[in-house]
Motif scaffolding. Structure first.
Motif, short mmCIF file in Angstrom:
data_model
loop_
_atom_site.label_atom_id
_atom_site.label_comp_id
_atom_site.label_asym_id
_atom_site.label_seq_id
_atom_site.Cartn_x
_atom_site.Cartn_y
_atom_site.Cartn_z
N ILE A 1 -69.17 13.16 12.90
CA ILE A 1 -67.97 13.49 12.04
C ILE A 1 -67.91 12.43 10.91
N GLY A 2 -67.97 13.01 9.76
CA GLY A 2 -68.14 12.15 8.48
C GLY A 2 -66.64 11.91 7.69
N THR A 3 -66.34 11.24 7.01
CA THR A 3 -65.22 11.28 6.05
C THR A 3 -65.74 10.52 4.78
N ILE A 4 -64.69 10.86 3.78
CA ILE A 4 -65.03 10.22 2.48
C ILE A 4 -63.70 9.23 2.28
N ASP A 5 -63.84 8.02 2.06
CA ASP A 5 -62.63 7.35 1.71
C ASP A 5 -62.66 6.30 0.58
N LYS A 6 -62.07 6.63 -0.37
CA LYS A 6 -61.92 5.77 -1.69
C LYS A 6 -63.57 5.74 -2.28
N GLY A 7 -63.80 6.85 -2.20
CA GLY A 7 -65.12 7.41 -2.97
C GLY A 7 -66.44 7.07 -2.28
N ARG A 8 -66.32 6.46 -1.01
CA ARG A 8 -67.56 6.20 -0.30
C ARG A 8 -67.48 7.31 0.99
#
Length: 140
Positions: free
Chosen positions: A59-66
């Motif tokens: 499970i991945g995510t992108i948060d504030k461009g990271r």
């Protein structure tokens, strides 16, 4: 082994896998984040299938461009066979396609035992994100 995006038909085998691999506390936290991520961007949830059976998930995510690797789980019958590394590499490719500014590994108490897996793929202590509670996938 086939690494692909999560599909709705994977829900039951994935939840059974997570229940098998994760502690009860980790499972509960992960299921909340998993649900949020599916509603936001299911392309960052990948599964590894072996002979049509779900053997692993990341499970991945992108948060504030990271980009963040949030949780990885591989069924005990398939551990130490390269599935985890392939899931990490595949998600890294998705992050790179999205042009994230940096890729981080969430390093909560549940991920600590497998940080060496990420290190074996070139990630360093500076890539480990220990304030994971601030991630949108966790905080909601």
């Amino acid at each position: 082994m086939d690494v692909r995006s999560f599909q709705l038909a994977d829900y039951r085998p994935v939840t059974e896998l997570l229940e098998t691999v994760l502690s009860e506390e980790c499972y509960e936290q992960t299921m909340e984040a998993f649900g949020r991520q599916l509603s936001w961007d299911s392309e960052l949830v990948l599964v590894a299938a072996v002979d049509e059976e779900i053997a692993g998930i990341i499970i991945g995510t992108i948060d504030k461009g990271r980009g963040y690797y949030y949780r990885i789980a591989v069924h005990p019958n398939y551990q130490r066979q390269g599935l985890g590394k392939e899931l990490i590499r595949s998600l890294r490719g998705r992050f790179e396609q999205r042009n994230v500014t940096k890729i981080m590994v969430t390093a909560d108490e549940h991920n600590e035992p497998i940080l060496s897996l990420y290190e074996s793929l070139g990630y360093a202590a500076t890539d480990f994100f220990r304030s994971f509670q601030k991630l949108s996938i966790v905080a909601g």
